[in-house]
Design an enzyme around this catalytic site. Sequence first.
Site, PDB file in Angstrom:
ATOM      1  NE  ARG A 197      71.086  57.181  32.971  1.00  0.00           N
ATOM      2  CZ  ARG A 197      70.493  56.074  33.421  1.00  0.00           C
ATOM      3  NH1 ARG A 197      71.132  55.276  34.269  1.00  0.00           N
ATOM      4  NH2 ARG A 197      69.275  55.758  33.044  1.00  0.00           N
ATOM      5  CD  GLU A 221      74.036  52.854  29.564  1.00  0.00           C
ATOM      6  OE1 GLU A 221      74.343  53.998  29.209  1.00  0.00           O
ATOM      7  OE2 GLU A 221      72.917  52.557  30.046  1.00  0.00           O
TER       8      GLU A 221
END
Length: 772
Positions: A317, A723
């Site tokens: 990621r 997030e």
Amino acid sequence: MSTRRIAGDIQTSQHHDSATKHVCGEAVYVDDIAVPANCLTVLIGQSSNAHARITRLNLSAVAAAPGVVAVMSAADIPGVNDCGPVIHDDPVFASDEVCYVGQSVFAVAAVNMAAARAAITLADIDYEPLPAILTIDAAMAAGSYLGPPSEMIKGDSKAALAAATHQLKGRLYAGGQEHFYLEGQAALAIPGEDGDIQLFCSSQHPSEVQHKTAEMLGIANHAVTVETRRMGGAFGGKESQGNLPAMTAALAAYLTGQPAKTIYDRDDDFMLTGKRHDCRIDYHVGFDDEGHVLAVEFTQALRCGMSWDLSAGIAARAMCHADNAYDIPHMKINNYCCLTHTQSNTAFRGFGGPQGMLGIERVMDEVAHYLRLDPLQVRQRNFYPEKTARHHGVTPYGQKIEDCVIQPIVDELVKTSDYVTRRADIAAFNSANQYVKRGIALTPVKFGISFNTTFLNQAGSLIHVYNDGSVHLNHGGTEMGQGLNIKIAQIVAHEFQIDVENVKITPTTTGKVPNTSATAASSGTDLNGMAAMRAARTIKQRISIFLADQYQIDQAEVVFVDGQVLVGGDRMSFADAVKRAYLGRVSLSATGFYATPKLNWDKDHMYGRPFYYFVYGAAVSEVIVDLLTGENRLVRADLLHDVGKSLNPAIDLGQIEGGFLQGVGWLTTEELVWDSKGRLKTHAPSTYKIPACSDRPAEWRVAFYADGENSEDTIHKSKAVGEPPLMLAISSWLALSDALAGINGAAYPALDAPATPERMLMTANRLGARFV
């Protein structure tokens, strides 16, 4: 027909389902659960060495200590000695070798904590010290990696760099971050018949706790039931790190036949658990006179600690977010997962995305400084094309960006924040002031939603409708304060067109919804909301078919609305409709399942479509810095964030505010310090500073992007919100850098993170700040 919006409808602000319990102290957490008088307290004995061979382990004095019922080590595990979430490289108890200060070596089960603490000091352990690698720099120099490096390539960065008018190289360090959830790691194990174990856990991933516990005990998964009602915060720190306390409690219950609980105190929590990965990012950028970035090469190095944990996914990621919101023609990203003899770092809100974004935002900032341009201009010249454009950009991993709204968000924020005027005012202020400087920065966020590991993008739910019309809701997501449960309840209430108070939220349990994924990756509502909606629709359809048959009308003439069910020309309450269906022997219980579509990911080649969609946002931060001390303050923050069609604006607003301030803490105040022996020295609130209420900006403006709507078929066109807001805080870090640039315009500050007062002062001195 009534048009009044009922209380349970979607896209309305509802308070958190446990809000009153939270503020009144009535919410029940694991350590609040009433236990039998014979419940044992489990305490873990930790390694005192960063890297050493265990040459002798004598626990006889511990076992003989007053109040001790059992002592457990690797030799007492009947099954597999491992608590790692993916790779079997993280033992429950170290057996031959310890790999960080604080690693679990043994555990004691005693009648109370006082007895356990007294006994644990009696352990007789001999260590043979081994060389310890503690930092990223040391790991990179020694080639100490968990596995081979990963590479992601777009275009030909080498040729593009060579042809670029300008080139810059640099290095950035960013520290880790302690989760500092208010409720520490906690688990309670109750032994049952036939060797069964019931676990009550503070965990984001009950199914993983179930599977790892069963594996350790050498029993089937069905013999372990895990329940999570709520967590007092998690932020990723209870995705895999909750395995060890649950497994030690379960082992004690299994061996003794008595209930047992493992509750970490704050110091132990710091010492035992992993953090956000700190990182070192090297960059090489090529660009033209106008600030168009032609090529970038990144080398990302993450300190992973002593085991893999979730580092492979975090690294992926980080690489996937190295572009952030910028369409760069040529990129090469290399990532190294560094093996160090420190805590095994783990998931933390953003899951590698924040680290990846830091690199490209530093690049944009330094390019602007080099060209004497406003950093906002450079950013805007490199954005991905808007979703309405004829041609769309493609990420370094091959995903086409078809939903980009970053430019209209930034355009709106520039106006509402009065960015241009404020930047000019700040420049004038800095010219007139020697000891105090101000700074401002506007940074964007483009964050991908879905697990990089494709099979994890699935969820289940279970709904019962009782014959009085009340609804029992269960799903695979876990509540950690983020408001997931109230959103799912709203979705179900909306389907049945009843008040949300008629929907009973029940604890997440592996006994009702099996094989669940962690509540993580900001996908809790996306996944579980769709699963719950499908379960509700199944029951609703059964009732509709039954009533249509009873009235001999078309099913389309059965309409659920505002607590009523319209059947042809008749009207009845939802409860009456349910009662009729029950008497007609219609099943009023259903499961729902959802798997995110369109995803594919080749982890070996770092290529595919790992994300279903992207969330966009932008923030302007303004700071003021005292150059004599390095002390600073965030004086104003303007946030504009895309939440799609918000399911619950009040909850989403709270997530944006909390995420942003947590990001500010990571980048400005929260510093993890290890000594030369590998001992974490900042393991309590006295030495580790999270943001307090007084650290909020005095002027804080938060708004939703009004035109936001998910272009994909998500639950009621909403977007994830957990997030992405954290990365809006990058603006606060670069605003501090901008303030330091006011000292000596010729030198770029190259400010590392966290930008503590000490680091600010040292950077100011490096830039030539001198006061007589």
